[in-house]
Design a protein around this motif. Structure first.
Motif, PDB file in Angstrom:
ATOM      1  N   CYS A 180      61.420  50.905   7.895  1.00 15.58           N
ATOM      2  CA  CYS A 180      61.489  51.721   6.682  1.00 15.58           C
ATOM      3  C   CYS A 180      61.825  53.181   6.949  1.00 15.58           C
ATOM      4  O   CYS A 180      62.302  53.882   6.052  1.00 15.58           O
ATOM      5  CB  CYS A 180      60.165  51.637   5.921  1.00 15.58           C
ATOM      6  SG  CYS A 180      59.953  50.077   5.041  1.00 15.58           S
ATOM      7  N   THR A 213      61.560  42.743   8.869  1.00 15.05           N
ATOM      8  CA  THR A 213      62.060  43.624   7.808  1.00 15.05           C
ATOM      9  C   THR A 213      62.582  44.923   8.423  1.00 15.05           C
ATOM     10  O   THR A 213      62.016  45.431   9.388  1.00 15.05           O
ATOM     11  CB  THR A 213      60.944  43.920   6.794  1.00 15.05           C
ATOM     12  OG1 THR A 213      60.584  42.704   6.140  1.00 15.05           O
ATOM     13  CG2 THR A 213      61.375  44.938   5.754  1.00 15.05           C
ATOM     14  N   CYS A 245      55.457  45.358   4.702  1.00 12.72           N
ATOM     15  CA  CYS A 245      56.656  44.808   5.329  1.00 12.72           C
ATOM     16  C   CYS A 245      56.274  43.848   6.448  1.00 12.72           C
ATOM     17  O   CYS A 245      55.542  44.220   7.374  1.00 12.72           O
ATOM     18  CB  CYS A 245      57.516  45.934   5.901  1.00 12.72           C
ATOM     19  SG  CYS A 245      57.992  47.174   4.694  1.00 12.72           S
ATOM     20  N   VAL A 286      67.552  53.574   5.478  1.00  8.07           N
ATOM     21  CA  VAL A 286      66.531  53.273   4.475  1.00  8.07           C
ATOM     22  C   VAL A 286      66.078  54.553   3.783  1.00  8.07           C
ATOM     23  O   VAL A 286      65.920  54.599   2.561  1.00  8.07           O
ATOM     24  CB  VAL A 286      65.332  52.532   5.106  1.00  8.07           C
ATOM     25  CG1 VAL A 286      64.241  52.297   4.056  1.00  8.07           C
ATOM     26  CG2 VAL A 286      65.772  51.201   5.700  1.00  8.07           C
ATOM     27  N   LEU A 329      57.502  42.530   1.499  1.00  7.81           N
ATOM     28  CA  LEU A 329      58.887  42.284   1.902  1.00  7.81           C
ATOM     29  C   LEU A 329      58.902  41.341   3.091  1.00  7.81           C
ATOM     30  O   LEU A 329      58.430  41.677   4.179  1.00  7.81           O
ATOM     31  CB  LEU A 329      59.583  43.605   2.251  1.00  7.81           C
ATOM     32  CG  LEU A 329      59.598  44.666   1.146  1.00  7.81           C
ATOM     33  CD1 LEU A 329      60.387  45.900   1.605  1.00  7.81           C
ATOM     34  CD2 LEU A 329      60.188  44.112  -0.140  1.00  7.81           C
ATOM     35  N   VAL A 354      66.344  47.438   1.411  1.00  7.68           N
ATOM     36  CA  VAL A 354      64.963  47.902   1.561  1.00  7.68           C
ATOM     37  C   VAL A 354      64.789  49.267   0.900  1.00  7.68           C
ATOM     38  O   VAL A 354      63.838  49.499   0.150  1.00  7.68           O
ATOM     39  CB  VAL A 354      64.551  47.943   3.041  1.00  7.68           C
ATOM     40  CG1 VAL A 354      63.175  48.599   3.208  1.00  7.68           C
ATOM     41  CG2 VAL A 354      64.530  46.536   3.626  1.00  7.68           C
TER      42      VAL A 354
END
Length: 261
Positions: free
Chosen positions: A153, A150, A146, A158, A120, A129
């Motif tokens: 996460c 980005t 990532c 997310v 990503l 994401v």
């Protein structure tokens, strides 16, 4: 089960800091799972949390009660909060009333790209994401890398969008994607709306590494130039391109389709 009734309680302050600050979650290496589904998936796939937090009004909820029993049987710490205190740390409107504090999983970065995976590149929307993580897990992908920029996460947005996918994936953040691509032992496919190669004309009968880029700018020129191949998802109509999460899902499941024939 312990009870906290004061906003000045040190443990409560720590919970609230984790709930409201991405920087605090990164620094502490911990995050919060909010809601029955995420907590249940974590128990099933990863085990006991570091701490379980429950709202007073949720104690009688049958699904919450079942999760509390599993935590208490495993001797995980459980804390009950009055609803007003709980609602100040929960990020979910009209949620059921249970949170887990967990250590953010950290896997060792592999030496090379060698299994079906996703990279990503500067994807900034948490919903995108999370959706990509969910599609990746559903398509049998196990690694997500990532790059800087980005979305984090392990942020609440997310986590909610991914619906538990985090716990069947190895997720690596702040990765030098260009250096990683140069280690690849498998084809690296970069998605681009300007590519001449169609996804559906591409042989995907092997593991590949997918590169997905920024919502507006796409994959960076550096990564496009390093990729084995650039591919496009054909589409009709007047729109310029697909949403990146939709593009990801189409790519992942075309790979799955070709490998199930």
């Amino acid at each position: 089960m312990k009870t906290i009734t004061s906003r000045e309680n040190p443990a409560y302050k720590e919970f609230k800091h984790l709930a409201t600050s991405s920087q605090a979650r990164r620094k502490a290496g911990r995050t919060l799972l909010d809601g029955v589904h995420l907590c249940e998936v974590y128990l099933d796939l990863r085990g006991l949390p570091q701490h379980c937090i429950v709202a007073e009004s949720a104690l009688a909820h049958p699904e919450v009660a079942a999760l509390l029993a599993r935590c208490e049987d495993g001797q995980a710490p459980v804390t009950m909060l009055p609803d007003a205190l709980y609602n100040a740390i929960s990020q979910v409107e009209n949620g059921v009333g249970i949170l887990f504090v967990i250590a953010t999983p950290q896997a060792a970065l592999p030496a090379a790209l060698s299994v079906h995976c996703v990279l990503l590149d500067n994807l900034q929307d948490p919903g995108n994401v999370g959706s990509i993580l969910r599609s990746a897990a559903a398509a049998g992908i196990t690694q997500v890398f990532c790059g800087p920029g980005t979305a984090f996460c392990w942020s609440p947005k997310v986590l909610r969008a991914a619906m538990g996918a985090h716990f069947v994936l190895d997720i690596f953040e702040n990765v030098d994607l260009a250096a990683l691509v140069q280690t690849a032992r498998i084809p690296v496919l970069a998605t681009s709306g300007y590519a001449s190669q169609s996804l559906y004309a591409t042989n995907l009968n092997q593991p590949v590494a997918w590169i997905l880029g920024h919502e507006g700018q796409g994959v960076s020129d550096e990564l496009l130039n390093l990729a084995t191949q650039r591919i496009a998802v054909p589409h009709l109509g007047q729109v310029e391109s697909l949403n990146v999460a939709a593009c990801a899902a189409v790519c992942f499941f075309e790979h799955l389709r070709q490998n199930q024939r």
